[in-house]
Write an enzyme that holds these catalytic residues in place. Structure first.
Site, mmCIF file in Angstrom:
data_model
loop_
_atom_site.group_PDB
_atom_site.id
_atom_site.type_symbol
_atom_site.label_atom_id
_atom_site.label_comp_id
_atom_site.label_asym_id
_atom_site.label_seq_id
_atom_site.Cartn_x
_atom_site.Cartn_y
_atom_site.Cartn_z
ATOM 1 N N ALA A 70 46.188 42.797 43.618
ATOM 2 C CA ALA A 70 46.539 43.205 44.971
ATOM 3 C C ALA A 70 46.468 42.029 45.931
ATOM 4 C CB ALA A 70 45.603 44.316 45.432
ATOM 5 N N GLY A 109 45.133 44.687 40.023
ATOM 6 C CA GLY A 109 46.368 45.462 40.099
ATOM 7 C C GLY A 109 47.409 44.992 39.113
ATOM 8 N N GLU A 112 46.527 46.745 35.996
ATOM 9 C CA GLU A 112 46.909 48.147 36.151
ATOM 10 C C GLU A 112 48.418 48.317 36.016
ATOM 11 O OE1 GLU A 112 43.840 50.304 39.080
ATOM 12 O OE2 GLU A 112 44.637 48.448 39.915
ATOM 13 N N GLU A 132 37.654 44.067 39.932
ATOM 14 C CA GLU A 132 37.448 44.590 41.281
ATOM 15 C C GLU A 132 35.984 44.673 41.686
ATOM 16 O OE1 GLU A 132 41.548 45.972 40.115
ATOM 17 O OE2 GLU A 132 39.612 45.734 39.125
#
Length: 699
Positions: A70, A109, A112, A132
């Site tokens: 992210a 991310g 993911e 994270e």
């Protein structure tokens, strides 16, 4: 057909090759999943879905990194559509199979994103990680729900709890990567077409949890609560993974998202984001340009084959840099190299290193007797005991023997690097490289710039620190540099508390409750009380109780008695009533009135003087930024990173509160060292914080 969708911030290269749409992330250098890139990914998926010539999709990257996750700068800001969970839902629900081609790191991310794809092909340099927790968060785009459907839940939980990345071969062995290929995009295209031909493909959210997964996860969760229960992210991660095991996928996603959004504004997450950005700017040296060339360092000589010298040698050997250890006799040299060999052998025995890897790093290390052995080295590091006369003699010799352009470094932890540099006869080549023990493990490297250190020498040292896996933080010359100078203030404060009748156990308990792994007095016993005692005898200081113990031969763990008593073979000490008696005797002699304090008061008395000294360090230009001081204490002294470090913590406490407390203590205790630093008083009066000092002090 080839096109490039571009904005000022991000881009995706889109092409169709033999029926496969290939969408390559091209928001270099790290392909952060900003709103712009998220939109373009959705556009690419829409194009592929609408094109009848496209049978499958491959998601890859043009850079060395697949996707670092992210865009952290968006955290705490109002959400902008499409969110990452929405993008990943679009990918997973694609009417055509989507295969990820992972050429490099897929983190957060980015990992993911690969989990939402229907298959994953890893290149040899690929890596998968959900780090994270290092930002005080948990995966927020389905990672806690999809990963336990691919890996056993306990393994998935462990991976997320540690934030550890795994390499391609481990990912393939665990089933996280379907294939490994030298050309992951070509292999992903072939796999995507096979899935299209089959007419069906695996959808991660539809997978069932492996049998027996709930029981193993419950055990792992209980262990995590015991070890990391103070971290908000630990509880959030447990609840999210538990939802993956007990709820339908969409309901589990909702639990994950709720936990993720609650964590973003938490004090711990804000502090950890501060640490993240602090590390990014730590190597930036004001006034230096990117065009400045560093000196080549392809070989290193280390003077002193003791514990510290051996650890430094291991650090360079681990990085593939040849090392020559230098001692005054063959006996000492053989002993030092033997210690290194034994350390590596322990790693092999534990399974964390192969015998081949051990042989390879040992091949990087050779030895020599006599300082003439530094002649061919690009970098010479002195790592002998802390005696200025000895260090001056050594630098006078290596100044003659080292080749022109070689960098000369001292590993001193508190001595005057300017004086050492002058002894070399070539002060422009000299600086301090203060490694922390054990040097092959500890991440911090204080890079000490002397008055005449050449700019390219300083730039080389910072770059080299990163090359060998350290976190380099630049300090100016002063007694103890950044870390030990501040530690001296905590030691002084702790002694003052002892004299006031507070026990070592109570003081240490306050420190560990704050988040340190070890208290002040347990740390002194581990390091050896005699070390500080000898330093105080040479340079002054205030530790009457510690000095009395040292004079009695109570040096800590190595003698079985220090501030605590250590049973034979035990690392954990037990309280010793004699220490309280010694403290009371010293207090009477000094006219100190007893004052028993609560835990939060102990923390103020211990840490406010450290903050005060940190401000002096900034005002003197010893440290460039408050965040550099935070990194020193987090990575060298165990300050809990989820509080952001001492200077960040001080801003949260409030500088006006710290000034008021220090002023009161200085007057009541007749302690001039506690008088607030002028800069601290100024910032408090102006309503500013320490973070404001960073502006204008970056490259």
């Amino acid at each position: 057909m080839n096109s490039r969708t571009t904005t000022a911030q991000a881009s995706v290269n889109y092409s169709v090759i033999d029926g496969v749409a290939v969408a390559l992330l091209d928001a270099l250098p790290v392909n952060a999943l900003s709103v712009y890139l998220r939109r373009e990914l959705c556009d690419a998926m829409d194009r592929a879905a609408a094109d009848p010539t496209v049978r499958a999709v491959v998601l890859g990257s043009t850079g060395k990194i697949f996707c670092a996750g992210a865009d952290i700068t968006e955290f705490g800001k109002p959400p902008v559509a499409p969110s990452l969970p929405e993008v990943l839902s679009r990918i997973e629900g694609s009417p055509k199979p989507v295969v990820a081609a992972i050429n490099g790191a897929a983190l957060g991310g980015g990992c993911e994103l690969t989990l939402a794809c229907h298959a994953r092909v890893a290149g040899p340099k690929a890596g998968f990680g959900l780090p994270e927790v290092k930002l005080g968060l948990i995966p927020g785009a389905g990672g806690t729900q999809r990963l336990p459907r691919i890996l056993p839940p306990a393994d998935a939980f462990a991976m997320m709890l540690s934030g550890r990345s795994i390499k391609a071969d481990e990912a393939a062995a665990k089933g996280l990567a379907d294939e490994i290929a030298n050309d992951p995009i070509a292999a992903a295209r072939a796999l995507a077409l096979r899935l299209a031909d089959a007419g069906s493909w695996p959808v991660t959210s539809a997978r069932k949890i492996a049998d027996g997964g709930a029981e193993a996860f419950a055990e792992a969760a209980a262990d995590a609560r015991r070890k990391h229960g103070g971290l908000l992210s630990t509880g959030a991660l447990i609840r999210a993974v538990q939802a993956a095991l007990t709820k339908p996928f969409q309901e589990g996603l909702a639990v994950e998202r709720e936990e993720f959004l609650k964590l973003i504004p938490s004090d711990q997450a804000v502090a950890l984001r501060h640490v993240f950005f602090a590390e990014r700017i730590a190597g930036h040296i004001p006034g230096m340009t990117k065009e400045m060339s560093a000196r080549a360092v392809e070989s290193v000589a280390i003077i002193g084959a003791g514990t510290m010298g051996g650890g430094i040698a291991m650090t360079f050997a681990n990085a593939g840099i040849p090392v020559r250890l230098i001692e005054t006799s063959r006996e000492l040299l053989d002993k030092g190299i033997g210690r290194i060999r034994d350390n590596y052998a322990v790693s092999v025995q534990r399974g964390s290193m192969s015998q081949d890897a051990m042989d390879a790093v040992l091949a990087q290390i050779d030895g020599a007797v006599g300082l003439e052995g530094v002649a061919a080295a690009d970098l010479v590091i002195e790592a002998v005991f802390e005696d200025m006369d000895v260090k001056r003699q050594i630098f006078a010799e290596i100044g003659r023997f080292a080749k022109p352009g070689a960098i000369l470094a001292t590993n001193t932890s508190y001595l005057d690097v300017n004086e050492i540099a002058q002894a070399s006869g070539r002060p422009a080549d000299v600086l301090g490289l203060h490694f922390f023990s054990p040097a092959n493990v500890m991440r911090l490297l204080e890079v000490v710039r002397a008055d005449e250190t050449a700019p390219d020498v300083l730039a080389t040292a910072v770059a080299l620190g990163r090359r060998i896996g350290k976190l380099p933080v630049v300090s100016g010359v002063c007694f103890g540099f950044i870390g030990n100078r501040m530690l001296a203030q905590r030691t002084r404060a702790a002694e003052r508390l002892l004299l006031a009748g507070n026990s070592p156990t109570g003081i240490d308990a306050a420190i560990t409750a704050f988040g340190f792994r070890m208290g002040q007095f347990a740390m002194l016993d581990l390091a050896g009380i005699d070390i500080g005692w000898r330093t105080r005898k040479a340079f002054g200081g205030f530790a009457p109780v510690g000095d009395r113990l040292a004079e009695m031969g109570r040096f800590g763990q190595k003698t079985g008695r220090g501030f605590y008593i250590y049973a034979e073979g035990q690392r954990k000490g037990t309280p010793d009533p004699e220490v309280a008696a010694i403290a009371a005797s010293e207090a009477r002699a000094l006219g100190i009135t007893p004052e028993l304090l609560a835990r939060d008061q102990l923390i103020e008395r211990l840490f406010y003087p450290m903050v005060n000294e940190g401000v002096r360090i900034l005002d003197e230009g010893i440290a460039y930024r408050p965040s550099d001081i935070d990194l020193v204490w987090i990575n060298g002294y165990g300050w809990p990173n989820w509080t952001g470090g001492p200077m960040f913590w001080a801003d949260q406490v409030g500088l006006d509160r710290i000034v008021a407390s220090l002023t009161e203590q200085a007057e009541r205790l007749n302690a001039p060292e506690l008088v607030p630093a002028p800069l601290l008083v100024q910032l408090a009066a102006e309503g500013r914080n320490l973070a404001s000092l960073t502006k204008g002090n970056q490259v």
